[in-house]
Design a protein around this motif. Sequence first.
Motif, PDB file in Angstrom:
ATOM      1  N   ASP A   3       0.860  -1.186   0.000  1.00 31.82           N
ATOM      2  CA  ASP A   3       0.000   0.000   0.000  1.00 31.82           C
ATOM      3  C   ASP A   3       0.893   1.232   0.000  1.00 31.82           C
ATOM      4  O   ASP A   3       1.574   1.519   0.982  1.00 31.82           O
ATOM      5  CB  ASP A   3      -0.915  -0.010   1.225  1.00 31.82           C
ATOM      6  N   CYS A   6      -1.045   5.826   2.503  1.00 31.93           N
ATOM      7  CA  CYS A   6      -1.857   5.473   3.665  1.00 31.93           C
ATOM      8  C   CYS A   6      -1.574   6.437   4.817  1.00 31.93           C
ATOM      9  O   CYS A   6      -0.414   6.722   5.121  1.00 31.93           O
ATOM     10  CB  CYS A   6      -1.545   4.036   4.100  1.00 31.93           C
ATOM     11  N   ILE A   8      -1.665   6.314   8.179  1.00 33.48           N
ATOM     12  CA  ILE A   8      -1.772   5.386   9.313  1.00 33.48           C
ATOM     13  C   ILE A   8      -1.076   5.872  10.572  1.00 33.48           C
ATOM     14  O   ILE A   8      -1.433   5.460  11.676  1.00 33.48           O
ATOM     15  CB  ILE A   8      -1.227   4.003   8.899  1.00 33.48           C
ATOM     16  N   ALA A  29      -5.043  -4.376   7.291  1.00 36.35           N
ATOM     17  CA  ALA A  29      -4.239  -4.453   6.072  1.00 36.35           C
ATOM     18  C   ALA A  29      -3.535  -5.806   5.974  1.00 36.35           C
ATOM     19  O   ALA A  29      -3.545  -6.454   4.925  1.00 36.35           O
ATOM     20  CB  ALA A  29      -3.221  -3.322   6.045  1.00 36.35           C
ATOM     21  N   ILE A  37       3.335  -1.129   4.109  1.00 37.40           N
ATOM     22  CA  ILE A  37       2.604   0.132   3.987  1.00 37.40           C
ATOM     23  C   ILE A  37       3.607   1.276   3.986  1.00 37.40           C
ATOM     24  O   ILE A  37       4.493   1.333   4.830  1.00 37.40           O
ATOM     25  CB  ILE A  37       1.616   0.331   5.157  1.00 37.40           C
ATOM     26  N   ASN A 166      -7.054   5.927  -6.125  1.00 42.01           N
ATOM     27  CA  ASN A 166      -7.527   5.406  -4.838  1.00 42.01           C
ATOM     28  C   ASN A 166      -8.466   4.224  -5.021  1.00 42.01           C
ATOM     29  O   ASN A 166      -9.318   4.224  -5.921  1.00 42.01           O
ATOM     30  CB  ASN A 166      -8.276   6.495  -4.067  1.00 42.01           C
ATOM     31  N   SER A 196      -4.690   2.585  -0.982  1.00 45.47           N
ATOM     32  CA  SER A 196      -5.891   2.725  -0.146  1.00 45.47           C
ATOM     33  C   SER A 196      -6.205   4.179   0.195  1.00 45.47           C
ATOM     34  O   SER A 196      -7.366   4.549   0.323  1.00 45.47           O
ATOM     35  CB  SER A 196      -5.725   1.929   1.156  1.00 45.47           C
ATOM     36  N   ASP A 197      -5.190   5.015   0.379  1.00 39.69           N
ATOM     37  CA  ASP A 197      -5.375   6.363   0.923  1.00 39.69           C
ATOM     38  C   ASP A 197      -6.219   6.274   2.195  1.00 39.69           C
ATOM     39  O   ASP A 197      -7.078   7.112   2.447  1.00 39.69           O
ATOM     40  CB  ASP A 197      -6.031   7.284  -0.118  1.00 39.69           C
ATOM     41  N   ALA A 198      -5.967   5.230   2.979  1.00 44.18           N
ATOM     42  CA  ALA A 198      -6.784   4.968   4.166  1.00 44.18           C
ATOM     43  C   ALA A 198      -6.568   6.042   5.229  1.00 44.18           C
ATOM     44  O   ALA A 198      -5.455   6.525   5.437  1.00 44.18           O
ATOM     45  CB  ALA A 198      -6.447   3.598   4.738  1.00 44.18           C
ATOM     46  N   THR A 206      -7.895   0.427   5.418  1.00 44.97           N
ATOM     47  CA  THR A 206      -6.757  -0.161   4.727  1.00 44.97           C
ATOM     48  C   THR A 206      -7.192  -1.441   4.017  1.00 44.97           C
ATOM     49  O   THR A 206      -8.326  -1.898   4.150  1.00 44.97           O
ATOM     50  CB  THR A 206      -5.646  -0.496   5.735  1.00 44.97           C
TER      51      THR A 206
END
Length: 244
Positions: A3, A6, A8, A29, A37, A166, A196-198, A206
């Motif tokens: 990923d 992210c 996070i 994830a 990540i 995304n 993901s651009d979580a 994620t």
Amino acid sequence: MIDLHCHIIPWIDDGADNAAVACEMAVHALNSGVKTIVATPHCNLMGARPNFRGRTYNECISIFRALLRQHNIPIEILPGAELFAHPSNLRRILGERRVMTLNNSRYLLVEFNFTAPGEEITDALELISRRSLVPVVAHPERYAAVQHDPSLVARWFRRGYIIQVNKGSILGRLGEGAHAAGIHLLRSGLIHVIASDAHDAYYRPTGFQSLLPVLRRLCPREYIDLLLLENPKHIIEDRRILPP
């Protein structure tokens, strides 16, 4: 899978609210097959979250890695940032070489105002490229200019800029315009990476578990591997990526 985009890391970003949420994002994830990540906190937002290369960033990522080890969450966290290309200071901060690239590579993840004109975005990407950096265009499908004229992305693609879309756009969770543009770019083979651009564990989570069935209906397995593994791997290893 990897990923590449992210939010996070807690404490220095608008993603995970705290350490518990960040760990939950990491576990989600990992359970979906993501092994690595790249943490990309917002950088150069005017008035908040500068997140340039330096002591504060290094301390936060080190503490988060230690937290993951303490909780036996075996996921690799690499450094990065999502640079906001503000026209007023982009040239200066590039010259100061304080921007955090993706895992200290030549690849720089860069985002723009969603209403920025296409010409303004193109000029900024050219400026970044002239600094011996490779711009990774964050979620272009969300920009009004691209939704109005998707051929902009084809121009950037031909110039060697990396196109990152995304997962939420492909799944239709970020608006109709972003969904239509994302699917068009996918079908046209103009995407290098999907990330993901979580920002949290539930609304913008994620992982790619929900994405994979959609991709399997739309494109061949080889393209999926490029988007979620091979190209991200080349980027974090500072190698030239493979064209779709």
